[in-house]
Design a protein around this motif. Structure first.
Motif, PDB file in Angstrom:
ATOM      1  N   GLU A 191      -4.750   7.415   0.948  1.00  0.00           N
ATOM      2  CA  GLU A 191      -5.846   7.024   1.952  1.00  0.00           C
ATOM      3  C   GLU A 191      -6.372   6.382   1.557  1.00  0.00           C
ATOM      4  OE1 GLU A 191      -8.680   8.131   5.564  1.00  0.00           O
ATOM      5  OE2 GLU A 191      -7.682   9.492   4.919  1.00  0.00           O
ATOM      6  N   ILE A 192      -6.725   6.328   0.548  1.00  0.00           N
ATOM      7  CA  ILE A 192      -8.257   5.615   0.239  1.00  0.00           C
ATOM      8  C   ILE A 192      -7.273   4.372  -0.948  1.00  0.00           C
ATOM      9  CG2 ILE A 192     -10.062   5.489  -1.500  1.00  0.00           C
ATOM     10  CD1 ILE A 192     -10.311   7.493   0.756  1.00  0.00           C
ATOM     11  N   GLN A 193      -5.955   4.571  -1.358  1.00  0.00           N
ATOM     12  CA  GLN A 193      -5.674   3.520  -2.154  1.00  0.00           C
ATOM     13  C   GLN A 193      -5.469   2.434  -1.119  1.00  0.00           C
ATOM     14  OE1 GLN A 193      -2.063   4.484  -4.275  1.00  0.00           O
ATOM     15  NE2 GLN A 193      -3.167   7.117  -4.563  1.00  0.00           N
ATOM     16  N   SER A 194      -4.834   2.440   0.307  1.00  0.00           N
ATOM     17  CA  SER A 194      -4.475   2.087   1.547  1.00  0.00           C
ATOM     18  C   SER A 194      -5.717   0.954   1.466  1.00  0.00           C
ATOM     19  CB  SER A 194      -4.321   2.814   2.339  1.00  0.00           C
ATOM     20  OG  SER A 194      -4.655   2.447   3.294  1.00  0.00           O
ATOM     21  N   LYS A 195      -7.340   1.298   1.483  1.00  0.00           N
ATOM     22  CA  LYS A 195      -8.232   0.837   1.168  1.00  0.00           C
ATOM     23  C   LYS A 195      -8.412  -0.039   0.527  1.00  0.00           C
ATOM     24  CE  LYS A 195     -10.824   4.609   4.115  1.00  0.00           C
ATOM     25  NZ  LYS A 195     -10.486   3.876   5.575  1.00  0.00           N
ATOM     26  N   LEU A 196      -8.234   0.284  -1.106  1.00  0.00           N
ATOM     27  CA  LEU A 196      -8.607  -0.358  -1.883  1.00  0.00           C
ATOM     28  C   LEU A 196      -7.550  -2.117  -1.912  1.00  0.00           C
ATOM     29  CD1 LEU A 196      -9.421  -1.134  -4.830  1.00  0.00           C
ATOM     30  CD2 LEU A 196      -8.159   1.039  -5.513  1.00  0.00           C
ATOM     31  N   LEU A 197      -6.655  -1.176  -1.425  1.00  0.00           N
ATOM     32  CA  LEU A 197      -5.570  -2.514  -1.916  1.00  0.00           C
ATOM     33  C   LEU A 197      -6.043  -4.077  -0.366  1.00  0.00           C
ATOM     34  CD1 LEU A 197      -3.009  -3.870  -2.620  1.00  0.00           C
ATOM     35  CD2 LEU A 197      -1.961  -2.527  -0.358  1.00  0.00           C
ATOM     36  N   ARG A 198      -6.102  -3.180   0.637  1.00  0.00           N
ATOM     37  CA  ARG A 198      -6.781  -3.989   1.643  1.00  0.00           C
ATOM     38  C   ARG A 198      -8.134  -5.040   0.688  1.00  0.00           C
ATOM     39  NH1 ARG A 198      -7.048  -5.426   6.285  1.00  0.00           N
ATOM     40  NH2 ARG A 198      -8.423  -6.102   7.936  1.00  0.00           N
ATOM     41  N   MET A 241       0.345   3.715  -4.582  1.00  0.00           N
ATOM     42  CA  MET A 241       0.795   2.319  -3.681  1.00  0.00           C
ATOM     43  C   MET A 241       1.889   1.194  -4.689  1.00  0.00           C
ATOM     44  SD  MET A 241      -1.694   2.390  -0.443  1.00  0.00           S
ATOM     45  CE  MET A 241      -0.637   1.058   0.506  1.00  0.00           C
ATOM     46  N   ASP A 242       3.515   1.267  -4.248  1.00  0.00           N
ATOM     47  CA  ASP A 242       3.598   0.017  -5.525  1.00  0.00           C
ATOM     48  C   ASP A 242       3.143  -1.115  -5.130  1.00  0.00           C
ATOM     49  OD1 ASP A 242       5.417  -1.260  -6.569  1.00  0.00           O
ATOM     50  OD2 ASP A 242       6.826  -1.417  -5.086  1.00  0.00           O
ATOM     51  N   ASP A 243       2.253  -1.848  -3.829  1.00  0.00           N
ATOM     52  CA  ASP A 243       1.525  -3.017  -3.661  1.00  0.00           C
ATOM     53  C   ASP A 243       0.834  -2.576  -4.851  1.00  0.00           C
ATOM     54  OD1 ASP A 243       3.860  -3.685  -2.757  1.00  0.00           O
ATOM     55  OD2 ASP A 243       3.307  -3.151  -0.576  1.00  0.00           O
ATOM     56  N   LEU A 244      -0.145  -1.821  -4.342  1.00  0.00           N
ATOM     57  CA  LEU A 244      -0.816  -1.469  -5.715  1.00  0.00           C
ATOM     58  C   LEU A 244      -0.855  -1.748  -6.745  1.00  0.00           C
ATOM     59  CD1 LEU A 244      -4.555  -1.281  -5.098  1.00  0.00           C
ATOM     60  CD2 LEU A 244      -4.083   1.325  -4.962  1.00  0.00           C
ATOM     61  N   LEU A 245       0.361  -1.168  -6.931  1.00  0.00           N
ATOM     62  CA  LEU A 245       0.769  -1.033  -8.384  1.00  0.00           C
ATOM     63  C   LEU A 245       0.376  -1.940  -9.159  1.00  0.00           C
ATOM     64  CD1 LEU A 245       0.656   0.097 -11.436  1.00  0.00           C
ATOM     65  CD2 LEU A 245       2.953   0.400 -11.118  1.00  0.00           C
ATOM     66  N   LEU A 246       1.141  -3.078  -8.441  1.00  0.00           N
ATOM     67  CA  LEU A 246       1.536  -4.300  -8.918  1.00  0.00           C
ATOM     68  C   LEU A 246       0.146  -5.443  -8.798  1.00  0.00           C
ATOM     69  CD1 LEU A 246       4.076  -5.644  -6.209  1.00  0.00           C
ATOM     70  CD2 LEU A 246       4.309  -5.212  -8.809  1.00  0.00           C
ATOM     71  N   ARG A 247      -1.006  -4.774  -7.808  1.00  0.00           N
ATOM     72  CA  ARG A 247      -1.987  -5.768  -8.095  1.00  0.00           C
ATOM     73  C   ARG A 247      -3.138  -5.301  -9.407  1.00  0.00           C
ATOM     74  NH1 ARG A 247      -3.449  -9.186  -4.131  1.00  0.00           N
ATOM     75  NH2 ARG A 247      -2.521  -9.561  -2.109  1.00  0.00           N
ATOM     76  N   LEU A 248      -2.995  -3.997  -9.423  1.00  0.00           N
ATOM     77  CA  LEU A 248      -3.835  -3.161 -10.220  1.00  0.00           C
ATOM     78  C   LEU A 248      -3.056  -4.131 -12.181  1.00  0.00           C
ATOM     79  CD1 LEU A 248      -4.417  -0.259  -8.570  1.00  0.00           C
ATOM     80  CD2 LEU A 248      -6.416  -2.409  -8.976  1.00  0.00           C
ATOM     81  N   SER A 249      -1.824  -4.222 -12.315  1.00  0.00           N
ATOM     82  CA  SER A 249      -1.640  -4.347 -13.395  1.00  0.00           C
ATOM     83  C   SER A 249      -0.877  -5.195 -13.920  1.00  0.00           C
ATOM     84  CB  SER A 249       0.266  -3.235 -13.385  1.00  0.00           C
ATOM     85  OG  SER A 249       0.828  -3.234 -12.708  1.00  0.00           O
ATOM     86  N   VAL A 250      -1.949  -6.204 -13.846  1.00  0.00           N
ATOM     87  CA  VAL A 250      -1.790  -8.083 -14.273  1.00  0.00           C
ATOM     88  C   VAL A 250      -1.944  -8.482 -15.436  1.00  0.00           C
ATOM     89  CG1 VAL A 250      -2.398 -10.539 -14.062  1.00  0.00           C
ATOM     90  CG2 VAL A 250      -2.674  -8.607 -11.712  1.00  0.00           C
ATOM     91  N   ILE A 251      -2.988  -7.188 -15.826  1.00  0.00           N
ATOM     92  CA  ILE A 251      -2.813  -7.804 -17.435  1.00  0.00           C
ATOM     93  C   ILE A 251      -2.963  -6.144 -18.153  1.00  0.00           C
ATOM     94  CG2 ILE A 251      -4.261  -8.042 -19.199  1.00  0.00           C
ATOM     95  CD1 ILE A 251      -5.414 -10.153 -17.969  1.00  0.00           C
ATOM     96  N   PRO A 252      -1.542  -5.624 -18.393  1.00  0.00           N
ATOM     97  CA  PRO A 252      -1.613  -4.330 -18.924  1.00  0.00           C
ATOM     98  C   PRO A 252      -2.554  -4.094 -20.424  1.00  0.00           C
ATOM     99  CG  PRO A 252       0.287  -4.859 -18.253  1.00  0.00           C
ATOM    100  CD  PRO A 252      -0.665  -5.730 -17.973  1.00  0.00           C
TER     101      PRO A 252
END
Length: 205
Positions: A97-104, A144-155
């Motif tokens: 639930e918090i992941q979705s808030k962070l994504l937004r 969340m897959d979408d969140l992971l994509l946004r967070l891992s720009v520079i791994p």
């Protein structure tokens, strides 16, 4: 170095590694120097402490009178990190639930405090750390897959200490200096002790 790249970029960063490998230290080293000689804001959050019942007030802040006990206006995590970094430690522990808030927030780059109808535009980036395989958590439906994509720009992957033994002498010297006091400022380590530490398996880093 990858940390230099991350420092110069404005992108989100994901730091992966076992517990004890110094992920937060790396995150703090990513901070940029500002024109006045200070470092950009850095707000650290333990993801496991973000509870659904208090997440919005903690992350977004609130206006005075927004709820019982809100006797003053309080800015949240994201506003505190304006023009800086929000560091989410062990992001894998964050509830869906918090992941979705962070994504937004990452998508909109704005928040609304509890008790307000005004949006607050923000400029920040997120640096996250995880000791778990987030791709595996995505497959199991826990991240969340979408969140992971946004967070891992520079791994950034941090190997365990046993796989970077060349760092051990440097770490030993650092702690010898740090813990030296009074007239014992020239503490040294014997060759035999150093050899033992170099061969040690370092569980838990």
């Amino acid at each position: 170095k990858i940390t230099e790249k991350a420092r110069k970029a404005k992108s989100n960063v994901l730091i992966l590694g076992e517990t004890g490998t110094g992920k937060e230290l790396i995150a703090r080293n990513i901070r940029k120097n500002l024109s006045d000689g200070t470092l950009e804001p850095f707000v650290a959050v333990d993801s496991s402490t973000i509870m659904s019942s208090t997440a919005e007030s903690r992350l977004f802040g609130y206006e005075k009178g927004a709820f019982t006990g809100a006797d003053r206006t309080q800015i949240g995590v994201f506003e505190s990190a304006q023009n800086g970094i929000v560091f989410f430690d062990e992001i894998s522990n964050m509830p869906l639930e918090i992941q979705s808030k962070l994504l937004r927030v990452l998508q909109e780059k704005e928040i609304t405090r509890l008790g307000s109808n005004k949006t607050v535009p923000l400029e920040f980036r997120v640096v996250c750390a995880s000791n778990k395989d987030l791709n595996a958590l995505v497959k199991s439906g826990k991240f969340m897959d979408d969140l992971l994509l946004r967070l891992s720009v520079i791994p950034i992957e941090v190997p365990p200490l046993k796989k970077r033994r060349e760092d051990i002498p440097l770490l030993i010297q650092h702690f010898l200096v740090k813990h030296s006091t009074g007239g014992q400022r020239n503490l040294k380590i014997t060759d035999d002790a150093l050899e033992i530490l170099l061969k040690y398996s370092w569980p838990g880093n």
